[in-house]
Design a protein around this motif. Structure first.
Motif, PDB file in Angstrom:
ATOM      1  N   THR A   1      34.624  41.340  46.630  1.00 25.10           N
ATOM      2  CA  THR A   1      33.384  42.540  46.379  1.00 25.10           C
ATOM      3  C   THR A   1      34.888  43.560  46.977  1.00 25.10           C
ATOM      4  O   THR A   1      35.044  44.609  45.896  1.00 25.10           O
ATOM      5  N   GLY A   2      35.218  42.760  48.355  1.00 18.10           N
ATOM      6  CA  GLY A   2      36.842  43.955  48.732  1.00 18.10           C
ATOM      7  C   GLY A   2      37.439  44.245  47.738  1.00 18.10           C
ATOM      8  O   GLY A   2      38.809  45.334  46.894  1.00 18.10           O
ATOM      9  N   LEU A   3      37.896  43.472  46.112  1.00 18.62           N
ATOM     10  CA  LEU A   3      39.224  43.508  45.482  1.00 18.62           C
ATOM     11  C   LEU A   3      38.242  43.796  43.989  1.00 18.62           C
ATOM     12  O   LEU A   3      38.924  44.129  42.875  1.00 18.62           O
ATOM     13  N   GLY A   4      37.471  43.813  43.548  1.00 21.00           N
ATOM     14  CA  GLY A   4      36.800  45.157  43.277  1.00 21.00           C
ATOM     15  C   GLY A   4      36.334  43.649  41.910  1.00 21.00           C
ATOM     16  O   GLY A   4      36.310  44.082  40.250  1.00 21.00           O
ATOM     17  N   LEU A   5      36.324  42.262  42.345  1.00 24.74           N
ATOM     18  CA  LEU A   5      35.879  40.916  40.968  1.00 24.74           C
ATOM     19  C   LEU A   5      34.205  40.876  41.787  1.00 24.74           C
ATOM     20  O   LEU A   5      33.028  41.849  42.208  1.00 24.74           O
ATOM     21  N   THR A   6      33.840  40.006  40.588  1.00 25.60           N
ATOM     22  CA  THR A   6      32.061  39.295  40.385  1.00 25.60           C
ATOM     23  C   THR A   6      31.785  39.062  41.789  1.00 25.60           C
ATOM     24  O   THR A   6      32.297  37.756  41.616  1.00 25.60           O
ATOM     25  N   ASP A   7      30.700  39.467  42.349  1.00 21.93           N
ATOM     26  CA  ASP A   7      30.771  38.612  43.915  1.00 21.93           C
ATOM     27  C   ASP A   7      29.964  38.090  43.764  1.00 21.93           C
ATOM     28  O   ASP A   7      29.351  37.847  44.825  1.00 21.93           O
TER      29      ASP A   7
END
Length: 395
Positions: A377-383
Motif C-alpha cells: 500500500t505504501g508503495l502504491g502496489l496492488t495490496d
C-alpha cells in the motif's frame, strides 16, 4: 520521265467532280513521294495541319471536355466535372473543336453525382459508408496470425485458445480480451521436428520465466489467468517457424486491463520490492505433491529453497532505502521475515519425516501470509490478492 497523259481524275468523296490536275492530297495520292506535299510541308512538319481521311484537317478534341467526363465519372469530383463541362461547351463552339458529346456527358454525370452526394450528406449515408469502410480497414489491420503478435498486445482468439489458431484479433487492453502477449523466444538446438511434447516442456518453462518478469505485481493478475503460449506446428516447422509466443490468457472468460508490471510501468522502489519478495511466492507454489512420508528428500530440498528465498528477501529489503509511507511497513515486514527464516531453517534441517511434520505448520504460520500488504500500500502496489471467481485452476 514525264507522263504521257494526265492522270485520271478520281471521283470526289462527295460525288462532285474535281478540277483537272493533281488530285487533292489524300491517303492514296502521292505523285512525288510518301507524302502529298502542300504549303505546310508533309503532315507532322512544323505548321502542318493534321491530315485526316480524304485530306481534310482533323478537328482537335477540347481538353476541358475530356477532363469534364473524367471528373464526372470519378465520384468524389462531380462539382469539378460540372464546371469543366460548362467551360468546354462554348470553347468547342467558338473553336470548332470536337468533344461536345464528352462535355455533355461529363455535365450530366456530374449533376447526377452531385445530387447523390448531396442526398448522402443530408441523410448520413455517406458518413455511414465512410464509417463502415474505416471499420473494415481497422478490423483487417487488427486480424493477424498469432506469430505476428508483439509484446504488450492484447488479443481475442475466436478459436477459444484451442490447439491451432490462424486468426487473432488485436484488442485494446482496456477492453475484454482473451490474452496478453508477454514475450517470445526462438527454439534452438533441434536439427528436426522435436515433437509436440518436447516443445510444450520447453515452452512452459521458458514462458513461466518470461511471464514472471512481465508481471512482477502478481497480485494484479486475475486468478483465472495463467501462462499460455502459441508454439510451432509440425507443418509450420517445415517452413522455418521456430518461434514460441508467450502470453497470459484465460479460458474461463475474457478479462479486462493489462497485467503488465515491469520496469516500463513500475517505479524503481516498486520493482525492487517485488523482485525481493516474489521468489517466496514462486518457490512456495512449487511445493512437492507427495508428502514427506512418501518423498522426504524432495520435501527437504524444497524447504531449503524456501529458506533461501525468505532470507534473501529479508536481506534485500534491509539494505534498500524505502521512502515516505513505505518506510515503516517494509521494516515491519523485514522483522516478520527474520522470524520466519528461523522456523524454516528448522524445517530444512529436519532429520526425518516426523521431525519435518513437527516443524512444518510453525514455519508456514510465521511466514507473513500477505507478504507485506501494508508495504505494498505504501508503495502504491496492488495490496489485495486476487479473489478466486468460478472454478479453480486445478478443478
Amino acid at each position: 520521265m514525264e507522263p504521257t497523259q494526265p492522270p485520271q481524275q478520281p471521283p470526289s468523296p462527295h460525288g462532285a467532280p474535281q478540277q483537272q490536275g493533281w488530285p487533292a492530297p489524300g491517303p492514296y495520292t502521292s505523285p512525288g513521294g510518301p507524302y502529298a506535299a502542300g504549303p505546310y510541308g508533309p503532315p507532322g512538319a512544323p505548321g502542318a495541319p493534321a491530315i485526316g481521311p480524304y485530306g481534310q484537317p482533323k478537328r482537335s478534341t477540347n481538353g476541358f471536355a475530356v477532363a469534364s467526363l473524367v471528373s464526372g465519372i470519378v465520384c468524389c469530383l462531380p462539382p469539378l466535372g460540372l464546371i469543366l463541362g460548362l467551360i468546354a461547351l462554348p470553347q468547342i463552339k467558338k473553336k470548332d473543336q470536337a468533344g461536345k458529346g464528352l462535355a455533355i456527358a461529363g455535365v450530366i454525370l456530374s449533376v447526377v453525382s452531385s445530387l447523390l452526394l448531396t442526398i448522402g450528406l443530408v441523410t448520413g449515408g455517406i458518413g455511414s459508408a465512410i464509417d463502415g469502410f474505416k471499420e473494415g480497414v481497422d478490423e483487417a489491420s487488427r486480424t493477424k496470425s498469432p506469430f505476428a503478435l508483439r509484446i504488450g498486445q492484447c488479443f481475442g482468439d475466436d478459436g477459444k485458445l484451442e490447439e491451432y489458431a490462424e486468426d487473432i484479433e488485436v484488442i485494446d487492453c482496456a477492453k475484454p480480451h482473451d490474452g496478453e502477449v508477454s514475450g517470445s523466444f526462438k527454439l534452438t538446438g533441434y536439427d528436426k521436428w522435436p515433437g509436440r511434447s518436447e516443445i510444450e516442456t520447453v515452452g512452459e518453462k521458458r514462458c513461466e520465466a518470461i511471464n514472471s518478469t512481465y508481471a512482477l505485481d502478481t497480485w494484479a493478475v486475475p486468478v483465472n489467468v495463467w501462462v499460455y503460449y502459441y508454439m510451432p506446428s509440425r507443418e509450420s516447422w517445415r517452413l522455418g517457424d521456430r518461434t514460441v509466443i508467450c502470453a497470459f490468457a484465460s479460458e474461463e472468460g475474457r478479462f479486462t486491463g493489462s497485467v503488465r508490471s515491469d520496469a516500463s510501468t513500475l517505479t524503481a522502489d516498486q520493482e525492487y520490492f517485488l523482485k525481493a519478495v516474489n521468489p517466496i511466492e514462486t518457490v512456495g507454489l512449487r511445493e512437492p505433491e507427495d508428502d514427506p512420508d512418501e518423498d522426504f528428500e524432495a520435501n527437504k530440498a524444497w524447504s531449503g529453497e524456501m529458506l533461501k528465498a525468505v532470507e534473501t528477501a529479508r536481506l534485500d529489503l534491509a539494505k534498500h532505502y524505502w521512502p515516505g509511507a513505505s518506510t515503516a511497513p517494509v521494516a515491519a515486514l523485514g522483522k516478520e521475515l527474520d522470524a520466519a527464516a528461523r522456523e524454516w531453517r528448522k524445517l530444512a534441517v529436519a532429520a526425518d519425516a516426523d521431525a519435518y511434520w513437527e516443524a512444518y505448520e510453525t514455519a508456514w504460520d510465521t511466514l507473513p501470509e500477505d507478504l507485506g500488504a501494508k508495504a505494498r500500500t505504501g508503495l502504491g502496489l496492488t495490496d489485495t490478492p486476487p479473489v478466486q471467481e468460478g472454478p479453480s485452476r486445478t478443478a
